[in-house]
Design a protein around this motif. Structure first.
Motif, PDB file in Angstrom:
ATOM      1  N   UNK A 122       0.833  -1.204   0.000  1.00  0.00           N
ATOM      2  CA  UNK A 122       0.000   0.000   0.000  1.00  0.00           C
ATOM      3  C   UNK A 122       0.870   1.257   0.000  1.00  0.00           C
ATOM      4  N   UNK A 123       1.995   1.214   0.716  1.00  0.00           N
ATOM      5  CA  UNK A 123       2.896   2.366   0.774  1.00  0.00           C
ATOM      6  C   UNK A 123       3.569   2.595  -0.579  1.00  0.00           C
ATOM      7  N   UNK A 124       4.089   1.549  -1.214  1.00  0.00           N
ATOM      8  CA  UNK A 124       4.736   1.731  -2.518  1.00  0.00           C
ATOM      9  C   UNK A 124       3.739   2.237  -3.557  1.00  0.00           C
ATOM     10  N   UNK A 125       2.516   1.738  -3.488  1.00  0.00           N
ATOM     11  CA  UNK A 125       1.479   2.221  -4.400  1.00  0.00           C
ATOM     12  C   UNK A 125       1.248   3.713  -4.211  1.00  0.00           C
ATOM     13  N   UNK A 126       1.120   4.126  -2.956  1.00  0.00           N
ATOM     14  CA  UNK A 126       0.873   5.531  -2.649  1.00  0.00           C
ATOM     15  C   UNK A 126       2.022   6.418  -3.122  1.00  0.00           C
ATOM     16  N   UNK A 127       3.242   6.029  -2.820  1.00  0.00           N
ATOM     17  CA  UNK A 127       4.394   6.867  -3.147  1.00  0.00           C
ATOM     18  C   UNK A 127       4.596   7.003  -4.647  1.00  0.00           C
ATOM     19  N   UNK A 128       4.353   5.932  -5.395  1.00  0.00           N
ATOM     20  CA  UNK A 128       4.500   6.009  -6.853  1.00  0.00           C
ATOM     21  C   UNK A 128       3.504   7.000  -7.441  1.00  0.00           C
ATOM     22  N   UNK A 129       2.256   6.945  -6.975  1.00  0.00           N
ATOM     23  CA  UNK A 129       1.252   7.882  -7.468  1.00  0.00           C
ATOM     24  C   UNK A 129       1.576   9.316  -7.098  1.00  0.00           C
ATOM     25  N   UNK A 130       2.000   9.525  -5.853  1.00  0.00           N
ATOM     26  CA  UNK A 130       2.326  10.876  -5.402  1.00  0.00           C
ATOM     27  C   UNK A 130       3.506  11.448  -6.185  1.00  0.00           C
ATOM     28  N   UNK A 131       4.528  10.648  -6.380  1.00  0.00           N
ATOM     29  CA  UNK A 131       5.702  11.087  -7.127  1.00  0.00           C
ATOM     30  C   UNK A 131       5.333  11.456  -8.560  1.00  0.00           C
ATOM     31  N   UNK A 132       4.500  10.622  -9.197  1.00  0.00           N
ATOM     32  CA  UNK A 132       4.093  10.896 -10.569  1.00  0.00           C
ATOM     33  C   UNK A 132       3.248  12.160 -10.666  1.00  0.00           C
ATOM     34  N   UNK A 133       2.363  12.371  -9.692  1.00  0.00           N
ATOM     35  CA  UNK A 133       1.505  13.557  -9.710  1.00  0.00           C
ATOM     36  C   UNK A 133       2.340  14.836  -9.609  1.00  0.00           C
ATOM     37  N   UNK A 134       3.286  14.872  -8.683  1.00  0.00           N
ATOM     38  CA  UNK A 134       4.103  16.068  -8.500  1.00  0.00           C
ATOM     39  C   UNK A 134       5.028  16.298  -9.693  1.00  0.00           C
ATOM     40  N   UNK A 135       5.572  15.229 -10.247  1.00  0.00           N
ATOM     41  CA  UNK A 135       6.428  15.360 -11.424  1.00  0.00           C
ATOM     42  C   UNK A 135       5.636  15.907 -12.603  1.00  0.00           C
TER      43      UNK A 135
END
Length: 498
Positions: free
Chosen positions: A292-305
């Motif tokens: 769940x954490x890796x899923x969250x971080x990947x989405x957050x990183x992509x959104x900010x990028x």
């Protein structure tokens, strides 16, 4: 599964002394231990099935997310049409996955290409599967169909939706899921022997099986149909055709985000499982949390990028682009979410955002029109996610999630060699090839029979009016609607007589 507690009268009798009733006392105590052991086993089944059912409900809730995202991304005149197609993806997918799809995907024992048991859930449940597993896999199947519907939105005949959705969920998608997720599949990491490149393909929750399949199908549909009227001007330059509601796009994105916690962590299928010795704080429940954490971080990183990347490229802070970037990060991490570290997930999302931006630029150059960027998002970012897993898969996590083969290859950048990468390149190639042969042929046949694209007059008027009896938001009196329909019909007759 919790280990059963064992007890025998022969073991207990010496401990109870040599009195005449020692044997009877030992047998009584053993019967109590056996009853407790059975209760632990029953509880484990109940906990794991409840976990899987709850995950299935989360994945199914993504259909609402797809519906809202699609509705907000199209023009208002096609809102009812796109939402109805999302409803029918679930309905037709349910029937055809029940009749054929689940059997083709998981009907083992079978060969490496296709399953052959459990048609219509015959002899179900079994020691291998319960009803919750069927429901969970059905939710995945209709997610693939939902991706395709976005690519061909605003210009596709309603009958074509019904045909492609049935074929995709009943045959095309199940074959692919058999290859990579069934214990009999030729590229599955769960095989007992003859693993592809000694590893099999680690596509844990489906960057390839779900996202790339849906994207490749949508790519062929949109390519054969051609772009929407007005999408490119006479000079070949792209013309923005923005969706009518950023509110619905954001709502759909958050619903998909929420559902992804069933999509990725739920793919463990159970939660009450220890890693090593019982009594430890660390077990599969920890791996579920990490996923769940890796899923969250990947989405957050992509959104900010995406946010800052698009700002540099276009000068705007665009909410739709950020939402698509977020979803691109989720599509990418889906393959390796269970076997990578949180820090690697941030890298995954960062690259996924640029992959999506690049794919959209390429689509404009090639005059390819996808109203939801579905092929670019799910195909481009999904493919990157498959490669990413082969580069960053952690050895310890791979051995925990896929036990039984301690020398299994892992991420290339972490010292695991290139075998996993080779297996994953094969996955991308065979999925694109299989979907191109099957879905590409189907869309070409529909196009040849004039069952694929609506007429130019219907497209200009909007499918809500011409096919569904009225607009989604604006309700005119019946007389005015009849006049509008009459003008559309008259225009179609004039065109046909020329």
């Amino acid at each position: 599964m919790a280990a059963a507690i064992t007890c025998s009268a022969a073991d207990l009798h010496p401990l109870l002394g040599v009195a005449g009733n020692g044997t009877a006392a030992a047998e009584y105590l053993c019967s109590r231990f056996d009853a407790i052991s059975d209760m632990f086993v029953d509880t484990t089944y109940a906990v794991d099935n409840t976990y899987l059912l709850f995950s299935a409900y989360l994945v199914f809730s993504m259909q609402l997310g797809f519906a809202m995202l699609c509705a907000g991304s199209v023009r208002a005149k096609n809102t009812m049409n796109i939402m109805l197609t999302n409803v029918l993806d679930a309905a037709t997918g349910g029937i055809f996955y029940y009749l054929f799809g689940f059997a083709f995907a998981f009907g083992g024992p079978s060969n490496g290409f296709i399953g052959k048991h459990f048609f219509g859930l015959e002899k179900f449940p079994s020691s291998s599967f319960d009803y919750g597993y069927f429901l969970y896999q059905w939710a995945f199947a209709i997610a693939a169909a939902g991706i395709t519907s976005g690519s061909i939105a605003e210009r596709t005949q309603f009958i074509a939706y019904l045909i492609y959705s049935s074929f995709l969920t009943g045959f095309v998608y199940p074959i692919v899921s058999h290859w990579f997720w069934s214990a009999d599949g030729w590229a599955s990491p769960a095989r007992s022997d003859n693993l592809l490149f000694g590893s099999g393909v680690i596509d844990f929750a489906g960057s390839g099986v779900v996202h790339l399949v849906g994207a490749a199908a949508g790519l062929w549909g949109a390519f054969i149909e051609g772009p929407r009227i007005g999408r490119f001007d006479h000079g070949g330059r792209a013309v923005a055709m923005r969706g009518h509601s950023g509110t619905l796009v954001v709502l759909g994105t958050f619903l998909l985000w929420f559902g992804w916690y069933g999509f990725n962590p739920g793919s463990f299928l159970n939660i009450l499982k220890t890693y090593g010795q019982s009594g430890s704080y660390y077990g599969q429940w920890s791996a579920v949390g990490r996923t769940a954490v890796t899923t969250t971080l990947a989405g957050c990183s992509a959104a900010l990028t995406t946010l800052f990347g698009k700002r540099l490229l276009s000068g705007h802070w665009n909410v739709t682009d950020v939402c698509n970037g977020l979803l691109g990060g989720f599509a990418a991490i889906t393959s390796g979410c269970s076997v990578v570290d949180p820090w690697a997930a941030i890298i995954c999302g960062f690259v996924a955002a640029w992959v999506l931006i690049g794919c959209n630029k390429l689509a404009e150059k090639l005059k390819y029109d996808d109203p939801l960027e579905a092929a670019q998002l799910h195909g481009g970012c999904g493919s990157w996610g498959i490669i990413f897993t082969a580069l960053f898969a952690n050895k310890a996590y791979v051995n925990q999630v896929y036990p039984g083969k301690p020398d299994r290859p892992y991420g290339l950048f972490l010292g695991g060699g290139g075998k996993l990468l080779a297996a994953h390149i094969v996955q991308i190639l065979v999925i694109v090839g299989w979907v191109s042969i099957t879905m590409g042929t189907l869309f070409w046949i529909l196009h040849t029979l004039k069952l694929l694209r609506i007429s130019p007059e219907e497209e200009m008027a909007g499918m809500d009016l011409t096919s569904h009896g009225g607009f989604a938001y604006e309700y005119n009196d019946e007389g005015e609607l009849d006049n509008l329909k009459g003008r559309v019909e008259l225009t179609k007759k004039d065109s046909s007589s020329v």
